[in-house]
Design a protein around this motif. Structure first.
Motif, short mmCIF file in Angstrom:
data_model
loop_
_atom_site.label_atom_id
_atom_site.label_comp_id
_atom_site.label_asym_id
_atom_site.label_seq_id
_atom_site.Cartn_x
_atom_site.Cartn_y
_atom_site.Cartn_z
N PHE A 140 0.81 -1.27 -0.24
CA PHE A 140 0.04 -0.02 0.03
C PHE A 140 0.69 1.16 -0.05
CE2 PHE A 140 -2.18 -3.45 2.23
CZ PHE A 140 -3.49 -3.54 1.58
N PRO A 141 1.41 1.80 -1.17
CA PRO A 141 2.47 3.07 -1.32
C PRO A 141 1.73 4.20 -0.65
CG PRO A 141 2.38 1.51 -3.35
CD PRO A 141 1.08 1.17 -2.44
N ASN A 142 0.42 4.25 -0.57
CA ASN A 142 -0.34 5.37 0.15
C ASN A 142 0.29 5.64 1.57
OD1 ASN A 142 -2.34 7.68 -0.10
ND2 ASN A 142 -3.16 6.40 1.58
N ILE A 143 0.73 4.48 2.18
CA ILE A 143 1.34 4.84 3.55
C ILE A 143 2.24 5.80 3.71
CG2 ILE A 143 2.49 3.55 5.29
CD1 ILE A 143 0.77 1.07 4.58
N LYS A 144 2.93 5.98 2.72
CA LYS A 144 4.39 6.86 3.28
C LYS A 144 3.66 8.32 3.31
CE LYS A 144 7.22 3.84 0.67
NZ LYS A 144 8.09 3.70 -0.82
N ARG A 145 2.57 8.60 2.72
CA ARG A 145 1.93 10.00 2.78
C ARG A 145 1.06 10.23 3.53
NH1 ARG A 145 3.98 13.40 -0.32
NH2 ARG A 145 2.24 15.10 0.07
#
Length: 955
Positions: free
Chosen positions: A37-42
């Motif tokens: 879930f790459p969204n976690i970084k933001r």
């Protein structure tokens, strides 16, 4: 906390990390989860910390893969329809809310025993700490032994409550008590209880998180710990293993730039932040601080801002974990190993350091340049009503004649300068009355007041003898509350100002009730070590207690003659305090103007003697040789404060102080006899009694109700009468006061009928373990205004817990009317305006509402905790559609009310209000059902959260 079984889908996220000294540990890695879930970084830091809990507890049952996916894919401006199951690491209690929670646990054990189940099944599954801080009152003040005398009185009044706490300590394995005299729960939490991260037996680390039964639990946000206040009802569910369910929140990013300018304090900053965020309507939202200005703030400054999250309406106000946090942990005595693992864990999660602009996706961004903050106070009734210091005097004068509905005092202009002459016997405390209470332990009045100086400030005659009081006079000056006493910079500033004031020959008028009540013993230690405490004492600010005192209404009484002068002449007098709340009648029932401010300003206003003095342009007072002394002459510089900070952050002193909780809890506490047994035997008491909430409990009741068809019709309200019509900003203090009990009130009459003398009434807050007192105290605040009662001839409104019983129209106490309605089988409803239930996380505001037979509250908006508490007690919260109100519908109070609910009781669905007027005409209006989540529907159908949880435990 035991490590839950992780679902196979996320087993690969369990990773290892290492500390600076090479120690290794395991954790559930958000960076590893971010590969899916790459969204976690933001994501905002607050959302990521909650996500870690959801990930760690993902067992496929209470917490599912879908929950993890939903939160990992959080979007800043999405519709908020998804429910998060958040399992906290621990629970924090204070004694006013903790005792009724313990009463409920004892009642749950009794109910389990009645249905043939093992009472020990009712046991907290997470650590629970109760800090006794709400019971001490400022009875004795301005003398060297004030602390000892007030604690002696505290133990005499609260013997039964403390005995009950000791029963809880032996009955529950995970329940600890910090005895009276150690400090305020949030300051103790900040300085001692939180370790930053926890570890399971198998070496799994996870971040600290908590809920507390006090709305200012958010103070812990200052060290990067996720936590907030809930009602005792929700806290019970959390400690018994239920996740905290809430809708995915909006997260407001608050960017701080620059630095505070010379002469400004963290108190000035938090009052500015509170004003700004109230205007942006952040109720129910997370607030997260970021930017280079955030990095410049010390942890005590941050904790002050986090503390007042309830005042600006947010669920919490989170600060990052960074180098400042580690410095604070070292200064407060956390071990090197604890600090290393704390840092390593947050670095491994990618959560170390303040976010920069553009790094994180927020729902909204607000920016404040710290250089724009000015010296401020707030009041006279709400924390968000900030006033620049130079405009405070003119603001008071304007409010003096402003109508009440516009926030004023509705007095005649020609009365502003009226003064009432009192005599020297009126100053200080009534020695005979005090001696009767303390059995001869108090000093003689003359001895107590001999060393308290008499000044020449506004309103005080120079000659010995009589003195006068008038409008705007300061009668209570209190350095109090964890909000500010946790912050060495403002406490040292108060001490430095006192030193300069004394050296300049300034004094405090003898009739002002002055007190110093730090949130920790450490404060007294560093004030004494820096040589500043004697100067505070010379101005009357002797240490009176280590507890909440004036901030929660435990100011103690004023001299009888002062009370009489206020009431007889309708004087608008003032209190000044370094607290976080100043709601009507909270500080003292006769003090109408209450102002929040920094500790040094409390000292300055005490010397000035009146809020009508403009401290920016007029002298604070007259010193040696009759010289005028201005605020600038005695205000300490930031360099002067900075030089002394080293005395306030000594790790060894903190460790030694808190070790005494176990080794030296105090002779008064040790003298309380213990009570044993798994089930409490409920001896006759006016403090502790088995509540009626489980009287009808039977196994599977909640399950049957939860699956019932036609729930909407079953819970609809028919043929109801209106109990009250309220305006905006009705607080939980209005609904369930914590302060003194009037002798003529229903609660006072009940206590007298049970052999309790007036001097032994104590407070509503101390009697929250006795439902007979608390239900009689519901809506009993002396300043609450039921607008169904017509205004007086002069346009003012009658105050107190009164209603017009229908259909007769007879004026009665709300309690008496409620008993009549219940005996007749008539349901009742309450109507209100904006921000209903704002203020403390007071579960008795909901419990009392339920026990009075009130089936629904219809308001224009609700504060978060109280709305949840109403559901937790089985009371319907409903909200008017935008643009509508009870006033726009023309309600007078003599109507008959029906509330028709939708068949399925789905969250936030539409309901219908049907009004039948006295002439037989009918009108309908749409409402929104403010049961917001599916789990809240289950709680409501089960009759409330407590029977729901008990059923789960015994299943």
């Amino acid at each position: 906390m035991a490590n839950p079984t992780i679902s196979h889908a996320f087993a690969s996220t369990r990773k290892a990390f290492k500390t600076a000294s090479g120690k290794s540990g395991e954790f559930y890695s958000l960076p590893a989860l971010a590969r899916e879930f790459p969204n976690i970084k933001r994501l905002p830091h607050s959302i990521r910390i909650v996500l870690e809990s959801v990930l760690r507890h993902c067992d496929g049952k209470k917490v599912t893969r879908e929950h993890v996916e939903q939160l990992a894919n959080w979007r800043p401006n999405a519709a908020r329809t998804e429910e998060i199951p958040f399992t906290v690491a621990r629970v924090l209690l204070q004694d006013f809310t903790g005792v009724p929670l313990l009463v409920d646990l004892a009642a749950m054990r009794a109910a389990a025993q009645r249905v043939g189940k093992d009472p020990a099944k009712v046991e907290p599954l997470v650590p629970v700490d109760l800090v006794v801080d709400h019971s001490v009152m400022v009875d004795v003040y301005g003398v060297k032994n004030a602390l000892q005398q007030n604690m002696k009185l505290e133990f005499e009044r609260n013997h039964e409550r403390y005995q009950f706490m000791k029963w809880g300590m032996q009955a529950f394995d995970t329940f600890r008590v910090v005895p009276p005299g150690f400090g305020i729960c949030h300051q103790v939490n900040l300085e001692y209880l939180t370790k930053g991260v926890h570890k399971t037996k198998d070496g799994l680390y996870y971040p600290d998180s908590l809920v507390g039964t006090d709305s200012h639990t958010t103070m812990i946000n200052g060290v990067g710990v996720v936590g907030w206040g809930v009602g005792g009802i929700e806290a019970e569910a959390a400690m018994l293993g239920q996740p905290m369910y809430f809708l995915t929140p909006d997260v407001v990013g608050f960017e701080l730039k620059g630095r505070l300018r010379e002469g400004c304090t963290a108190t000035d900053l938090v009052l500015t932040v509170t004003e700004i965020l109230r205007q942006h309507k952040v109720v129910g939202k997370f607030v997260e601080y970021f930017g280079e200005g955030t990095a410049s703030l010390s942890v005590p400054d941050r904790a002050t801002i986090g503390n007042m999250s309830p005042e600006y309406g947010a669920t919490m106000g989170l600060f990052p974990v960074d180098e400042r946090t580690l410095e604070y942990f070292e200064g407060t005595g956390r071990t090197k190993a604890e600090r290393e693992v704390f840092e390593a864990y947050f670095r491994a999660q990618g959560l170390f350091g303040a976010a920069r602009a553009g790094d994180v996706d927020y729902s909204q961004v607000i920016t404040l340049d710290l250089g724009d903050v000015t010296p401020s106070i707030a009041g006279p009734r709400r924390p968000q009503d900030r006033i620049e210091l130079g405009r405070a005097a003119e603001r008071f004068q304007a409010l003096f004649t402003t109508p009440m509905e516009q926030g004023g005092f509705a007095c005649h202009a020609d009365a502003l300068d009226e003064r009432v002459t009192l005599h020297p016997s009126d100053a200080g405390q009534d020695a005979q009355e005090l001696e009767a209470v303390t059995a001869g332990s108090a000093r003689n009045l003359a001895e107590m007041t001999a060393n308290k100086p008499t000044g020449q400030a506004h309103g005080t005659h120079a000659r010995e003898g009589e003195y006068t009081v008038g409008n705007g006079d300061v009668l209570i000056a209190a350095i109090t509350s964890c909000t500010n006493t946790s912050n060495p910079s403002v406490m040292l500033a108060a001490g430095l100002l006192a030193k300069k004031a004394v050296e300049a020959g300034l004094k405090v008028p003898h009739h002002i009730k002055t007190s110093l009540a730090p949130g920790s013993r450490i404060v007294t230690e560093y004030l004494r070590e820096t040589g500043l405490l004697p100067y505070l004492e010379k101005l009357g600010f002797d240490v009176a207690a280590y507890g909440c005192t004036t901030c929660i209404g435990n100011a103690g009484d004023l001299a009888p003659e002062i009370n009489a002068a206020i009431n007889d002449h309708n004087l608008v007098c003032a209190s000044v305090l370094s607290g976080n709340r100043n709601f009507e009648a909270r500080i003292h029932p006769n003090i109408k103007a209450n102002f929040l401010m920094s500790p040094p300003l409390v000292v300055a206003y005490a010397i000035a003697g009146s809020v009508r003095v403009n401290l920016m342009t007029q002298p604070v007072g007259r010193g040696k040789r009759g010289r005028d002394v201005y605020l600038g002459d005695i205000w300490p510089t930031s360099d002067e404060v900075q030089k002394l900070l080293k005395y306030a952050m000594k790790g060894k002193a903190f460790r030694e102080n808190y070790a005494k909780i176990a080794t030296e809890p105090g002779k008064l506490w040790q003298a309380i006899p213990g009570v044993t047994g798994q089930v409490y035997d409920w001896p006759t008491s006016t403090y502790i009694a088995e509540p009626p909430f489980f009287d009808d409990f039977t196994r599977n009741k909640g399950k049957t109700d939860a699956g019932a068809q036609g729930a909407g019709e079953r819970f609809s309200v028919h043929g109801a009468r209106i109990m009250a019509l309220f305006g905006d900003s009705v607080t939980t203090d209005h609904i369930s006061p914590a302060g003194s009990i009037k002798e003529s009130s229903p609660a006072g009459l009940w206590l007298k009928a049970h052999g309790v003398q007036k001097q032994d009434f104590n407070s509503y807050g101390s009697r929250r373990g006795q439902h007979e007192v608390m239900m009689r105290g519901t809506f009993a605040n002396v300043r609450i205004k039921n607008l169904m009662i017509p205004p007086k001839a002069d346009g003012s409104r009658e105050e107190g817990g009164l209603t017009l019983a229908q259909p007769s129209g007879q004026k009665k106490f709300i309690f008496d009317a409620a008993m009549d309605y219940m005996q007749a089988g008539t349901p009742t409803v309450v109507f209100a305006g904006e921000e209903y239930g704002t203020g403390s996380s007071r579960d008795w505001a909901a419990k009392g509402t339920q026990l009075l037979g009130i089936k629904a509250v219809v308001a224009r908006s609700f504060e978060r905790i109280h709305r949840s508490n109403l559901i937790g007690m089985g009371v319907l919260p409903l909200q008017f559609k935008p643009g509508q109100s009870w006033d726009s519908l023309g309600l007078k109070g003599d109507e008959v009310i029906d509330i028709e609910l939708p068949p399925g009781l789905t969250p936030q669905s539409d309901a219908q209000l049907v009004i039948t007027r006295a002439d037989g005409s009918r009108q309908q209006a749409p409402l929104t059902l403010r049961i917001d989540t599916p789990i809240e529907v289950d709680y409501f159908r089960a009759g409330g959260i407590l029977p729901y949880v008990l059923e789960q435990l015994l299943a």
